[in-house]
Design an enzyme around this catalytic site. Sequence first.
Site, PDB file in Angstrom:
ATOM      1  CB  SER A 181     -53.840  92.083  -7.879  1.00 20.36           C
ATOM      2  OG  SER A 181     -52.828  91.819  -6.920  1.00 20.36           O
ATOM      3  CD  GLN A 220     -48.227  96.875  -4.078  1.00 19.30           C
ATOM      4  OE1 GLN A 220     -47.276  97.396  -4.628  1.00 19.30           O
ATOM      5  NE2 GLN A 220     -49.425  96.838  -4.638  1.00 19.30           N
ATOM      6  CG  ASN A 245     -53.836  99.112  -2.812  1.00 20.99           C
ATOM      7  OD1 ASN A 245     -53.990 100.223  -2.317  1.00 20.99           O
ATOM      8  ND2 ASN A 245     -52.902  98.864  -3.707  1.00 20.99           N
ATOM      9  CG  HIS A 301     -56.411  82.460  -0.262  1.00 17.86           C
ATOM     10  ND1 HIS A 301     -55.564  83.026  -1.183  1.00 17.86           N
ATOM     11  CD2 HIS A 301     -57.671  82.634  -0.745  1.00 17.86           C
ATOM     12  CE1 HIS A 301     -56.280  83.516  -2.187  1.00 17.86           C
ATOM     13  NE2 HIS A 301     -57.560  83.298  -1.948  1.00 17.86           N
TER      14      HIS A 301
HETATM   15  P1  H2U Z   1     -51.800  94.498  -4.847  1.00 22.73           P
HETATM   16  O1  H2U Z   1     -52.837  93.478  -4.529  1.00 22.73           O
HETATM   17  O2  H2U Z   1     -51.836  95.693  -3.910  1.00 22.73           O
HETATM   18  O3  H2U Z   1     -51.808  94.872  -6.296  1.00 22.73           O
HETATM   19  O4  H2U Z   1     -50.348  93.822  -4.576  1.00 22.73           O
HETATM   20  C1  H2U Z   1     -49.953  92.621  -5.162  1.00 22.73           C
HETATM   21  C2  H2U Z   1     -48.608  92.791  -5.838  1.00 22.73           C
HETATM   22  O5  H2U Z   1     -48.107  91.484  -6.153  1.00 22.73           O
HETATM   23  C3  H2U Z   1     -48.660  93.552  -7.155  1.00 22.73           C
HETATM   24  O6  H2U Z   1     -47.924  94.759  -7.004  1.00 22.73           O
HETATM   25  C4  H2U Z   1     -47.293  91.580  -7.284  1.00 22.73           C
HETATM   26  C5  H2U Z   1     -47.984  92.610  -8.168  1.00 22.73           C
HETATM   27  O7  H2U Z   1     -47.027  93.283  -8.942  1.00 22.73           O
HETATM   28  N1  H2U Z   1     -47.149  90.248  -7.884  1.00 22.73           N
HETATM   29  C6  H2U Z   1     -45.905  89.618  -7.859  1.00 22.73           C
HETATM   30  O8  H2U Z   1     -44.932  90.220  -7.380  1.00 22.73           O
HETATM   31  N2  H2U Z   1     -45.777  88.352  -8.353  1.00 22.73           N
HETATM   32  C7  H2U Z   1     -46.810  87.637  -8.915  1.00 22.73           C
HETATM   33  O9  H2U Z   1     -46.630  86.506  -9.297  1.00 22.73           O
HETATM   34  C8  H2U Z   1     -48.130  88.275  -9.095  1.00 22.73           C
HETATM   35  C9  H2U Z   1     -48.307  89.627  -8.464  1.00 22.73           C
HETATM   36 ZN    ZN Z   2     -53.554  82.793  -1.189  1.00 20.33          ZN
END
Ligand code: H2U
Ligand code: ZN
Length: 348
Positions: free
Chosen positions: A160, A167, A152, A112
């Site tokens: 996020s 992605q 990103n 992480h």
């Molecule tokens: P970003 O950090 O670029 O947003 O990419 C993380 C992606 O992870 C985001 O598109 C996905 C979000 O939709 N996601 C999942 O598929 N499952 C989860 O439990 C949380 C986030």
């Molecule tokens: Zn993690």
Amino acid sequence: MNPLNESPHRRYNALTGDWVIVSPHRTQRPWQGQVERLAPGRSPSYDASCYLCPGNERAGGHRNPSYTSTFVFDNDFAALLPHTQSFDFECGLLRARSEQGLCRVLCFSPDHSLTVSRMSDAALALVAAEWGRQFTELSSIPFVRTVQIFENRGQMMGASNPHPHCQIWATESIPFEHTREFETQQAHLRQHGACLLCTYLTQETAAAERIVCENDSFVALVPFWAVWPFETLLLPRRHTGSLDQLSANEQLDLANLMRRLTTRYDNLFESPFPYTMGFHQRPAGGGEHPHVHMHAHYYPPLLRSATVRKFMVGFEMLGGPARDITPESAASRLRACGETHFLDAPGA
Ligand code: H2U
Ligand code: ZN
């Protein structure tokens, strides 16, 4: 006097056909703002609340396996879906079309706390190999025309989660940014009988002033037409259309250059440097695409410090892009940053 370093001018983007206004004289004005650092938060190697860490639960009740290198899954909140109702809507000037697609998330590492800048070349080469596999797999789906891989990084760019990941979107249509780059590359090949980016790379390596770092297979440079202050373009030296065509050695060289470039980015303001990066590759779905030279764009928003970013507003939103600091001085500043990550430097 070189007017490119002194006078306001416009530069042509040979890859997109756009123009960018460059105002080098403005950077001579005194800057009294602070150059701030962001205290680099050191994250733990495992975070129980992270939805990307091994063994943790994601949205919708899916549980990640206890993965040990890379891990790919279908995005639980996918923007596009593989099985959608097909339709064509037209009403006067209003037009719409259904769009099929797949969205995936690829974790770079189970750790992480890592970032591309602090992963080992060997571990990052496994990510590059997975990108190649994803391109092969997704482009073999009959409706897929484009495989867009992008990362990103940082909250400023909307990421996020700090867990290292990217992605992958596979789309039925060819997006606008791809289309215009394909058009310029195709026109160049037709007119000159040579690849636009092979020719550009030859010119840039001869000039050297916009090169940031390089190895046997890849070159990272600030393009002559860069819009973002520290924007870079990462190019394979060999004419290659997509990531699935890289040899094991090239995967390692790609990993090496991505790590070194992002280390320079982090060292620039001694902070984790936010960016959106992604690859432009040949279209999926068969056919010859000799004009397409794959590459990665890095678009970082920062301008003066870890907290002072460039805003694409005003004239840029209504007219077209503009910049003050020249691409040549951005390249020289990135060259001046070392390749030992500031967090790994003695005394950090
Ligand atoms: P970003 O950090 O670029 O947003 O990419 C993380 C992606 O992870 C985001 O598109 C996905 C979000 O939709 N996601 C999942 O598929 N499952 C989860 O439990 C949380 C986030
Ligand atoms: Zn993690």
